[in-house]
Design an enzyme around this catalytic site. Structure first.
Site, PDB file in Angstrom:
ATOM      1  N   HIS A   1       0.816  -1.214   0.000  1.00  0.00           N
ATOM      2  CA  HIS A   1       0.000   0.000   0.000  1.00  0.00           C
ATOM      3  C   HIS A   1       0.855   1.272   0.000  1.00  0.00           C
ATOM      4  CE1 HIS A   1       0.443  -0.189   4.520  1.00  0.00           C
ATOM      5  NE2 HIS A   1       0.484   1.128   4.371  1.00  0.00           N
TER       6      HIS A   1
ATOM      7  N   ASP B   1       0.081  -7.620   1.444  1.00  0.00           N
ATOM      8  CA  ASP B   1       0.477  -6.214   1.567  1.00  0.00           C
ATOM      9  C   ASP B   1       1.991  -6.069   1.625  1.00  0.00           C
ATOM     10  OD1 ASP B   1       0.258  -3.496   1.656  1.00  0.00           O
ATOM     11  OD2 ASP B   1      -0.391  -3.382   3.750  1.00  0.00           O
TER      12      ASP B   1
ATOM     13  N   GLY C   1       3.407   6.691   8.093  1.00  0.00           N
ATOM     14  CA  GLY C   1       4.776   6.888   7.653  1.00  0.00           C
ATOM     15  C   GLY C   1       5.684   5.757   8.097  1.00  0.00           C
ATOM     16  N   ASN C   2       5.260   5.013   9.163  1.00  0.00           N
ATOM     17  CA  ASN C   2       6.022   3.856   9.621  1.00  0.00           C
ATOM     18  C   ASN C   2       5.789   2.626   8.750  1.00  0.00           C
ATOM     19  OD1 ASN C   2       5.917   5.056  12.820  1.00  0.00           O
ATOM     20  ND2 ASN C   2       7.739   3.935  12.174  1.00  0.00           N
ATOM     21  N   SER C   3       4.729   2.629   7.963  1.00  0.00           N
ATOM     22  CA  SER C   3       4.398   1.452   7.160  1.00  0.00           C
ATOM     23  C   SER C   3       5.574   1.055   6.284  1.00  0.00           C
ATOM     24  CB  SER C   3       3.175   1.731   6.280  1.00  0.00           C
ATOM     25  OG  SER C   3       2.020   1.854   7.061  1.00  0.00           O
TER      26      SER C   3
END
Length: 386
Positions: free
Chosen positions: A131, A161, A233-235
């Site tokens: 994503h 994902d 933003g950590n994804s």
């Protein structure tokens, strides 16, 4: 006479020894102190070590060594995409076009988004979330050492994902894979990423749970749950253990506000590594598939189907011409076992079938409208569109 001389001789030397000991205590007490057992003390190492520094009680004092080992491999991922903005319907009206000089071009507007990624190979392969890079037209990486580089998408897998990127930048640091299977609830973990675009950030927490499924985040789920703060933003960033080994890819949070509430989820490296290998070697992930729609057998459903107790997986639908259809599986059948091993949830059945190689055989056991059944199914390949 001889005995008296011997006694005087021994007494004389004993007296000399006592006098020498007294002089030593008076003039140089440190001479005797050096002979005492050394008391063990804990001191911070003068050079960095991979394990966290320990206090005298054995509890961690700092995870700086783990961060130093893991952080250089975590990158900021900046993507650019161009969404299509709808035009006003006036521009599509033939009668009004002549007032605007003919067909009008659609307005172009670039959107930038951010995420994180982990360099997992000196060859430039980077793991991140699907994503994070979905529909991206350009991808830029910012390394912890300040270098920047463009990246291309090697492949992605929306059903977990996960995505694999690659950059041609040389002299790359890369993460060391840890053993996610050895994780225990309560183990300390660190989340490293780029929350809200403020720059690389490290947060600390524990493993809250393992094997989290049926969260609705992906088709195939086996998440590590942690209370280490994970924010937008950590994804795609790293979840590491106390030694700095990569054990997960931070993916999602449970939140009503968009910020961390202490419930975050990471994909374990056991799953991520397999997906990455398939993408690099084959361009996509190959999974087994039999073509059924399934659902859990709840207690009310078990009563409706006249089952003795809830359990197994209900076949709610069968795709025409799919492997399950050719094997004689029908809607209303309840699958209780795969190759003799019991299944109790849809996710369990899905995982078991997906791990089978296309072309292999699988034995399904269960209860149908005519009683117990055994179906031998030739597994097909799961369509890449999910």
């Amino acid at each position: 006479m001889t005995a008296r001389r011997l006694s005087r001789f021994i007494l004389r030397y004993v007296l000399v020894g006592v006098l020498a000991a007294g002089a030593a205590l008076w003039l140089g007490p440190e001479l005797l102190t050096q002979q005492r057992p050394v008391v063990a003390v804990s001191e911070a190492p003068s050079t960095p070590a991979p394990a966290p520094a320990q206090t005298a009680a054995g509890s961690p004092r700092s995870y700086a060594n783990a961060v130093k080992r893991a952080a250089p491999a975590v990158v900021n991922v900046y993507t650019t995409r161009e969404p299509e903005r709808p035009r006003h319907p006036f521009f599509d009206d033939p009668e009004l076009r002549r007032f605007f000089g003919g067909p009008q071009p659609r307005e172009r507007r670039l959107e930038r988004s951010l995420g994180s990624g982990v360099i997992v190979s000196p060859d430039g392969y980077v793991l991140t979330n699907e994503h994070v890079i979905r529909d991206a037209q350009a991808i830029e990486l910012l390394l912890a050492d300040g270098r920047t580089a463009s990246a291309t998408v090697v492949g992605s897998d929306p059903e977990t994902d996960l995505a694999v990127l690659r950059t041609d930048l040389g002299n790359l640091p890369h993460a060391t894979f840890g053993d996610a299977e050895a994780l225990r609830v309560g183990d300390v973990v660190l989340a490293i990423g780029n929350p809200f675009g403020v720059g690389q950030t490290v947060t600390q927490g524990i493993v809250s749970a393992t094997g989290r499924q049926q969260l609705g985040l992906a088709t195939f789920e086996d998440f590590i749950q942690t209370d280490a703060a994970i924010n937008p933003g950590n994804s795609g960033g790293a979840l590491v253990n106390a030694r700095g080994d990569l054990i997960g890819i931070n993916t999602a949070i449970y939140s009503r506000s968009g910020g961390s509430l202490g419930i975050g989820f990471a994909i374990p490296v056991t799953l991520a590594r397999g997906v990455m290998r398939e993408i690099i070697e084959k361009g996509h992930v190959v999974r087994g598939w039999i073509g059924v729609h399934i659902q859990a057998v709840t207690e009310p459903l078990a009563d409706t189907l006249a089952l003795p107790q809830p359990g197994g997986v209900l076949v709610a639908g069968v795709l025409r011409g799919a492997p399950a259809d050719r094997a004689g599986l029908r809607p209303g059948d309840v699958v209780l076992a795969v190759d003799g091993a019991a299944v109790d949830t849809p996710n369990e059945l899905l995982q078991r079938i997906s791990r089978k190689a296309p072309g292999s055989k699988v034995q399904l056991s269960g209860i149908g409208s005519t009683g117990s059944f055994q179906r031998r199914v030739t597994v097909g390949e799961r369509p890449t569109d999910g």
